[in-house]
Design an enzyme around this catalytic site. Sequence first.
Site, PDB file in Angstrom:
ATOM      1  CB  CYS A   1     -10.838   2.278  14.284  1.00 32.49           C
ATOM      2  SG  CYS A   1     -10.706   0.593  15.039  1.00 32.49           S
TER       3      CYS A   1
ATOM      4  NE  ARG B   1      -7.791   6.477  10.693  1.00 32.75           N
ATOM      5  CZ  ARG B   1      -7.636   7.528  11.542  1.00 32.75           C
ATOM      6  NH1 ARG B   1      -7.092   8.720  11.014  1.00 32.75           N
ATOM      7  NH2 ARG B   1      -7.698   7.401  12.941  1.00 32.75           N
TER       8      ARG B   1
ATOM      9  CD1 TRP C   1      -5.695  -2.365  12.018  1.00 33.57           C
ATOM     10  CD2 TRP C   1      -5.372  -1.977  14.305  1.00 33.57           C
ATOM     11  NE1 TRP C   1      -4.448  -2.761  12.298  1.00 33.57           N
ATOM     12  CE2 TRP C   1      -4.388  -2.708  13.551  1.00 33.57           C
ATOM     13  CE3 TRP C   1      -5.724  -1.980  15.599  1.00 33.57           C
ATOM     14  CZ2 TRP C   1      -3.151  -3.037  14.606  1.00 33.57           C
ATOM     15  CZ3 TRP C   1      -4.681  -2.346  16.385  1.00 33.57           C
ATOM     16  CH2 TRP C   1      -3.458  -2.786  15.909  1.00 33.57           C
TER      17      TRP C   1
ATOM     18  CG  ASN D   1     -11.938   5.515  15.758  1.00 32.30           C
ATOM     19  OD1 ASN D   1     -12.467   4.489  15.214  1.00 32.30           O
ATOM     20  ND2 ASN D   1     -11.392   6.342  15.038  1.00 32.30           N
ATOM     21  N   GLY D   2     -10.601   3.255  19.302  1.00 29.96           N
ATOM     22  CA  GLY D   2     -10.282   3.448  20.847  1.00 29.96           C
ATOM     23  C   GLY D   2     -10.515   1.848  21.541  1.00 29.96           C
TER      24      GLY D   2
ATOM     25  CD  GLU E   1      12.187   3.167   9.044  1.00 27.77           C
ATOM     26  OE1 GLU E   1      12.322   2.844  10.204  1.00 27.77           O
ATOM     27  OE2 GLU E   1      11.510   3.416   8.271  1.00 27.77           O
TER      28      GLU E   1
ATOM     29  CE  LYS F   1       9.126   1.175   6.508  1.00 28.46           C
ATOM     30  NZ  LYS F   1       9.401   2.104   7.478  1.00 28.46           N
TER      31      LYS F   1
ATOM     32  CD  GLU G   1       6.272  -0.771   8.969  1.00 23.88           C
ATOM     33  OE1 GLU G   1       7.218  -0.288   8.209  1.00 23.88           O
ATOM     34  OE2 GLU G   1       5.414  -0.500   9.570  1.00 23.88           O
TER      35      GLU G   1
ATOM     36  CG  HIS H   1      28.776  -9.231  22.637  1.00 25.99           C
ATOM     37  ND1 HIS H   1      29.619  -9.726  23.423  1.00 25.99           N
ATOM     38  CD2 HIS H   1      29.285  -8.248  21.734  1.00 25.99           C
ATOM     39  CE1 HIS H   1      30.716  -9.104  23.125  1.00 25.99           C
ATOM     40  NE2 HIS H   1      30.482  -8.126  22.384  1.00 25.99           N
TER      41      HIS H   1
ATOM     42  CE  LYS I   1       1.255   6.757   6.810  1.00 25.00           C
ATOM     43  NZ  LYS I   1       2.859   6.233   6.681  1.00 25.00           N
TER      44      LYS I   1
HETATM   45  C1  AGP Z   1       6.323   2.866  10.037  1.00 22.49           C
HETATM   46  O1  AGP Z   1       6.580   2.210   8.773  1.00 22.49           O
HETATM   47  C2  AGP Z   1       5.316   2.468  10.943  1.00 22.49           C
HETATM   48  N1  AGP Z   1       4.299   2.472  10.189  1.00 22.49           N
HETATM   49  C3  AGP Z   1       5.412   2.825  12.486  1.00 22.49           C
HETATM   50  O2  AGP Z   1       6.237   2.098  12.803  1.00 22.49           O
HETATM   51  C4  AGP Z   1       5.270   4.025  12.433  1.00 22.49           C
HETATM   52  O3  AGP Z   1       6.318   4.826  12.375  1.00 22.49           O
HETATM   53  C5  AGP Z   1       4.836   4.431  14.070  1.00 22.49           C
HETATM   54  O4  AGP Z   1       3.536   3.746  14.138  1.00 22.49           O
HETATM   55  C6  AGP Z   1       4.614   5.824  14.553  1.00 22.49           C
HETATM   56  O5  AGP Z   1       3.837   6.458  13.773  1.00 22.49           O
HETATM   57  P1  AGP Z   1       3.787   8.122  13.739  1.00 22.49           P
HETATM   58  O6  AGP Z   1       5.222   8.520  13.043  1.00 22.49           O
HETATM   59  O7  AGP Z   1       2.602   8.531  13.008  1.00 22.49           O
HETATM   60  O8  AGP Z   1       3.465   8.682  15.154  1.00 22.49           O
END
Ligand code: AGP
Length: 610
Positions: free
Chosen positions: A2, A27, A75, A100-101, A482, A486, A489, A505, A605
Amino acid sequence: MCGIVGAIAERNVVPILLEGLRRLEYRGYDSAGVATLDDARHLQRVRAVGKVQALAEQLAEQPIAGRLGIAHTRWATHGAPSVRNAHPHVSGNEVALVHNGIIENYKELRAELTELGYVFESETDTEVVAHLIAHQLEREGDLLAAVQSAVARLIGAFSLGVICRREPGRLVAARQGSPLVIGIGIGEHFIASDVFALLPVTQSFVFLEEGDIADISRSGFTIFDHSGRAVQRPQAVSAQSAGVADKGPYRHYMLKEIFEQPTVIADTLEGRIHDGRLLESCFGVGASALLDQVRQVHIVACGTSYHAGLVARYWLEELGVPASVEVASEYRYRDPVIAPGTLFVSISQSGETADTLAALRGAKARGCLGSLAICNVPESSLVRESGLVLMTRAGREIGVASTKAFTTQLVALRLLSIALGRRHALTLEREQLLVSELTALPAQVEAALALNKDIERLAEAFADKHHALFLGRGTQYAVAMEGALKLKEISYIHAEAYAAGELKHGPLALVDPTMPVLCVLPDNALQEKVVSNLQEVRARGGELFLFADAGLDVHFEGSGVHLLRVGPVSDSIAPVVFTVPLQLLAYHVAVLKGTDVDQPRNLAKSVTVE
Ligand code: AGP
């Protein structure tokens, strides 16, 4: 996540609010809305599901204006994305608010307010706060007092922007666990959850602290702390430029950000190494004395930043520095034993991730020796609350899927491992070697980017898949994690990473000709073991995508093996370089699938709620 924007001015604030919302789009959100108090003292509200553009179109049809207003990108947490659930929320025609929150005790409050006759129109936790403030306003007759009383009853992490019909000269803002900043103009003031929203109207800011409530008018503002005492908070001038990053020749911000990596890696190294050695002053004043006392490191982060921490653990341990790494959402609720000499290292692109901030506060409360933030946003809460800071200089990252922030985090962590390694097993010769390899990194990343066309072709093999396995060992296990994140996501393909040695395993049961298996294989001590693990995949008919160091002699018999040569790259920087083709692969698969690459569904974000 948000976003909040608010304004009180002598001019119509709707264009300012709308531009602010546009600047918060990166965001992640699913609906947006704006409310104003017009000159006839009517609260007006327009909301829309989807992009801010949809709200702008709605406003064109149903224009509103006012010299006092609040706006929001939502959000969804409580209740689906819908106009009904979008902010601002109102209570009667008296109070409008953005939030927000999360309000954790909203159910109890909702029951209580329903009993008092308030009617709820949405499924949100936010509407509870609107009614609670309206209720207090009836009793106290003053908006600030009403917000103070209401906030005292709220449990959770939140920030609020509140306006009311009977007080046209007042905007009240509250911060408790979710960032909020006041922007200072001439004869006008603003609030926002992120300074970037307000850069077109001001460069001067005051960051609210935990528990603060601000009483804001056109001519000034007063901040009260959690005990109700008027307090002064420092004013800061943002160094960020107001310009919205454009995509240049790129189709998406994510691709632009992937291609910016050679530059931002060089920027992150700039002024931090000299004569083949690390300059410890880059960690801030007094850093060397503190680093002398460090006996072990707790690294805490979320998501991609956590993956950077996982790589760093290998680097630190290899130099004799004890290190643990944990996701912040677990660390904050454990009882971590913080032994004497523990340096708490947080990693965060945004510096506002709620779990990471809570973990930092917890570690400080438990008496860690010191705290270091590795972060990309200078004005963030994490930076302000940490003792030492090492900024990544990735520049603004707009794509929700983090790319250049990750690789610059790795660079910063490599610098940290050198600083701490010096006090353990790192010799001068080895430091000089590591530094020279770091210096070569921008060119190595450039070379990896040159694989873009090959990777675009490889992506075609993934576009119709529903699952994928990513494998790696050592630091490359974290790189595989990672890469899988990606792909998940932005392409919505289910991808999981395993340490290649774990294959037999369990996950080997998943391998058949329909399951792509991607492996990152640098030239290091583990490469033969990884190749043996891959033979297990080949024996089960799995289609193999091997991203291997160009110096390695690897051959697999038969079809179904796609080999991409990377480098050759020295092992100390291989995690950075091997990340690049995985980013490009995720990007091209997402483009083929037609997803929203820069703002993938359900993601934000800056994750400012836990
Ligand atoms: C990364 O592609 C993601 N959007 C997410 O995992 C992100 O890295 C995570 O939310 C942590 O965010 P930050 O680095 O702003 O703390």
